[in-house]
Write a protein that holds these residues in place. Sequence first.
Motif, PDB file in Angstrom:
ATOM      1  N   LYS A 158       0.719  -1.276  -0.057  1.00  0.00           N
ATOM      2  CA  LYS A 158      -0.135   0.171   0.016  1.00  0.00           C
ATOM      3  C   LYS A 158       0.912   1.259  -0.106  1.00  0.00           C
ATOM      4  N   GLN A 159       2.156   0.947  -0.185  1.00  0.00           N
ATOM      5  CA  GLN A 159       3.079   2.283  -0.161  1.00  0.00           C
ATOM      6  C   GLN A 159       3.174   3.025   1.141  1.00  0.00           C
ATOM      7  N   GLN A 160       3.253   1.952   2.167  1.00  0.00           N
ATOM      8  CA  GLN A 160       3.164   2.553   3.483  1.00  0.00           C
ATOM      9  C   GLN A 160       4.293   2.259   4.151  1.00  0.00           C
ATOM     10  N   ALA A 161       5.530   1.505   3.591  1.00  0.00           N
ATOM     11  CA  ALA A 161       6.656   0.961   4.408  1.00  0.00           C
ATOM     12  C   ALA A 161       7.711   1.021   3.370  1.00  0.00           C
ATOM     13  N   ILE A 162       8.941   1.343   3.614  1.00  0.00           N
ATOM     14  CA  ILE A 162      10.207   1.130   3.117  1.00  0.00           C
ATOM     15  C   ILE A 162      11.251   0.835   4.088  1.00  0.00           C
ATOM     16  N   VAL A 163      12.333   0.366   3.711  1.00  0.00           N
ATOM     17  CA  VAL A 163      13.352  -0.114   4.733  1.00  0.00           C
ATOM     18  C   VAL A 163      14.590   0.385   4.157  1.00  0.00           C
ATOM     19  N   ALA A 164      15.701   0.984   5.003  1.00  0.00           N
ATOM     20  CA  ALA A 164      16.854   1.477   4.518  1.00  0.00           C
ATOM     21  C   ALA A 164      17.840   0.491   5.319  1.00  0.00           C
ATOM     22  N   PRO A 167      10.116  -2.181  -0.697  1.00  0.00           N
ATOM     23  CA  PRO A 167      11.566  -1.469  -1.453  1.00  0.00           C
ATOM     24  C   PRO A 167      12.430  -1.210  -0.393  1.00  0.00           C
ATOM     25  N   VAL A 168      13.726  -1.429  -1.089  1.00  0.00           N
ATOM     26  CA  VAL A 168      14.839  -1.542   0.170  1.00  0.00           C
ATOM     27  C   VAL A 168      15.829  -0.509  -0.514  1.00  0.00           C
ATOM     28  N   GLY A 169      16.313   0.570   0.237  1.00  0.00           N
ATOM     29  CA  GLY A 169      17.418   1.572  -0.098  1.00  0.00           C
ATOM     30  C   GLY A 169      18.637   1.322   0.834  1.00  0.00           C
ATOM     31  N   VAL A 170      19.890   1.862   0.395  1.00  0.00           N
ATOM     32  CA  VAL A 170      20.919   1.589   1.098  1.00  0.00           C
ATOM     33  C   VAL A 170      21.543   2.732   1.569  1.00  0.00           C
ATOM     34  N   SER A 171      21.946   2.936   2.575  1.00  0.00           N
ATOM     35  CA  SER A 171      22.735   4.052   3.398  1.00  0.00           C
ATOM     36  C   SER A 171      24.300   3.345   3.599  1.00  0.00           C
ATOM     37  N   ILE A 172      25.256   4.252   2.807  1.00  0.00           N
ATOM     38  CA  ILE A 172      26.536   3.723   2.987  1.00  0.00           C
ATOM     39  C   ILE A 172      27.074   4.831   4.137  1.00  0.00           C
ATOM     40  N   ALA A 173      27.269   4.551   5.262  1.00  0.00           N
ATOM     41  CA  ALA A 173      27.505   5.419   6.095  1.00  0.00           C
ATOM     42  C   ALA A 173      27.894   4.698   7.497  1.00  0.00           C
ATOM     43  N   GLU A 221      32.712   1.714  -4.257  1.00  0.00           N
ATOM     44  CA  GLU A 221      32.302   1.060  -5.431  1.00  0.00           C
ATOM     45  C   GLU A 221      31.789  -0.589  -5.231  1.00  0.00           C
ATOM     46  N   ARG A 222      32.520  -1.184  -4.603  1.00  0.00           N
ATOM     47  CA  ARG A 222      32.089  -2.357  -4.342  1.00  0.00           C
ATOM     48  C   ARG A 222      30.632  -2.662  -3.788  1.00  0.00           C
ATOM     49  N   ILE A 223      30.562  -1.852  -2.640  1.00  0.00           N
ATOM     50  CA  ILE A 223      29.258  -1.820  -2.014  1.00  0.00           C
ATOM     51  C   ILE A 223      28.232  -1.461  -2.596  1.00  0.00           C
ATOM     52  N   LEU A 224      28.131  -0.531  -3.680  1.00  0.00           N
ATOM     53  CA  LEU A 224      27.268  -0.062  -4.524  1.00  0.00           C
ATOM     54  C   LEU A 224      26.839  -1.356  -5.358  1.00  0.00           C
ATOM     55  N   ALA A 225      27.956  -1.908  -6.027  1.00  0.00           N
ATOM     56  CA  ALA A 225      27.697  -3.156  -7.124  1.00  0.00           C
ATOM     57  C   ALA A 225      27.033  -4.279  -6.294  1.00  0.00           C
ATOM     58  N   ALA A 226      27.445  -4.609  -5.094  1.00  0.00           N
ATOM     59  CA  ALA A 226      26.771  -5.539  -4.376  1.00  0.00           C
ATOM     60  C   ALA A 226      25.228  -5.342  -3.917  1.00  0.00           C
ATOM     61  N   VAL A 227      25.044  -4.241  -3.502  1.00  0.00           N
ATOM     62  CA  VAL A 227      23.942  -3.861  -3.080  1.00  0.00           C
ATOM     63  C   VAL A 227      22.689  -3.727  -4.142  1.00  0.00           C
ATOM     64  N   ALA A 228      23.299  -3.405  -5.508  1.00  0.00           N
ATOM     65  CA  ALA A 228      22.529  -3.146  -6.676  1.00  0.00           C
ATOM     66  C   ALA A 228      22.310  -4.589  -7.178  1.00  0.00           C
ATOM     67  N   ASP A 229      23.226  -5.502  -6.976  1.00  0.00           N
ATOM     68  CA  ASP A 229      22.971  -7.068  -7.264  1.00  0.00           C
ATOM     69  C   ASP A 229      21.876  -7.543  -6.259  1.00  0.00           C
ATOM     70  N   ALA A 230      21.894  -7.101  -5.097  1.00  0.00           N
ATOM     71  CA  ALA A 230      20.900  -7.659  -4.279  1.00  0.00           C
ATOM     72  C   ALA A 230      19.591  -7.334  -4.177  1.00  0.00           C
ATOM     73  N   GLY A 231      19.464  -6.214  -5.048  1.00  0.00           N
ATOM     74  CA  GLY A 231      17.929  -5.543  -5.455  1.00  0.00           C
ATOM     75  C   GLY A 231      17.611  -4.500  -4.883  1.00  0.00           C
ATOM     76  N   ALA A 232      18.603  -3.565  -4.245  1.00  0.00           N
ATOM     77  CA  ALA A 232      18.507  -2.224  -3.744  1.00  0.00           C
ATOM     78  C   ALA A 232      18.068  -1.143  -4.756  1.00  0.00           C
ATOM     79  N   ILE A 233      16.838  -0.509  -4.430  1.00  0.00           N
ATOM     80  CA  ILE A 233      16.473   0.303  -5.763  1.00  0.00           C
ATOM     81  C   ILE A 233      17.012   2.046  -5.435  1.00  0.00           C
ATOM     82  N   ASN A 234      17.659   2.319  -4.386  1.00  0.00           N
ATOM     83  CA  ASN A 234      18.417   3.432  -4.344  1.00  0.00           C
ATOM     84  C   ASN A 234      19.452   3.531  -3.114  1.00  0.00           C
ATOM     85  N   ALA A 235      20.274   4.549  -3.236  1.00  0.00           N
ATOM     86  CA  ALA A 235      21.460   4.710  -2.306  1.00  0.00           C
ATOM     87  C   ALA A 235      21.652   5.867  -1.643  1.00  0.00           C
TER      88      ALA A 235
END
Length: 400
Positions: free
Chosen positions: A208-214, A251-257, A269-283
Amino acid sequence: MPKHPLPEDIEPQPLVPMLRAQKGRGAVSNMQGRYEVHAREKFYDDWSDREVIDDSSDSAETDAPRPWKTQVLEETAKTILTRNQSPDIPFSISLNPYRGCEHGCIYCFARPTHSYLGLSPGLDFESKIYAKVNAPELLRRELAKASYVPSGIALGVNTDAYQPCERELKLTRRVLQVLQECEHPVAVITKSSLVERDIDLLAPMAAKQQAIVAVTITTLDPAIARTLEPRATTPLRRLETIRRLTEAGIPVGVSIAPVIPFVTEPDLERILAAVADAGAINASYIVLRLPWEVSPLFQQWLEAHFPDRAQRVMNRIRDMRNGKDYEADFGKRMRGEGIWTDLIKQRFDKCIERLGITRRSGSFGTLDGSRFRRPLIVPAAENTRSKSKGGQFDFFDDGM
């Protein structure tokens, strides 16, 4: 005086610096907070008896630092929602079921908040955890107010809502149940795989577009992660969490922090490639922040684990902070400034463009609060001030 009275049954532990890494702990000292009136330092006056240790025998092991126990204490809170007007973060309301965090991330910007309790931002922060046992009831009362206007709530910002004690206490799960019942939008921020336990709540809300996870990922190097964030889920397991949440339709986003120069920064760059492969939609990313006591604690950690590059790391941080350890100005505190800041931004932008993922937007605009309904059952108001009850849960950890 601290804002919170200290429960009498907290086990006393030394405030003197140890400056030696402990297994399973991030801080290497229990330095005093900035509000302490009296300073303490370790001093041997030769009056007390000392045990003579024979280095050739097993008794030499008695010189090792003793395990630092985890204590989880009840807190009856007065309020549960925190509001802010910061232009640097994508939410205006947050909820934290716990004070302190057993994950022990040495870089945690929330460490100085333990100083308000008369405790240390060092080892106390990661071993004396306060559980806001009335968090779900307080949330119900907030949502029931006629003046309340729904806006995406960020769950677990100051401290992780899915830290180890959540397995038994289930405060975060009960908060999510209230939000689901009221069809209220929520954004969960965590570095724990325990979030998978609540897929049964998050998936219907996400539909219902009421939850996302980072999910926060700092490095892919398990050896660095083991000292940097010792009790958090391993980096590879977090990638699996991203996959499982994505497969459930969340929907899952990733915070590199944080991005730490010469420590985690080479992994960008390795983190971004790995999270994109895992299905993250944004970072997104945040450059290391060192407010208040975090700066000396982090520098102690550097000297204990990376003495060969400690000065180099701090020099680069100061290059990005106008010669200082930290700048708190909006627009600068998350990114820094200068040539090194620009280079990190260029690397990040080029990498996400190549991978086909987006930069996290500046708000929770994708969350829908139009279906919000006030709770049917509202607990009676408690005529009490925020306080620690002195209660203590019966599960301890020996630090091993």
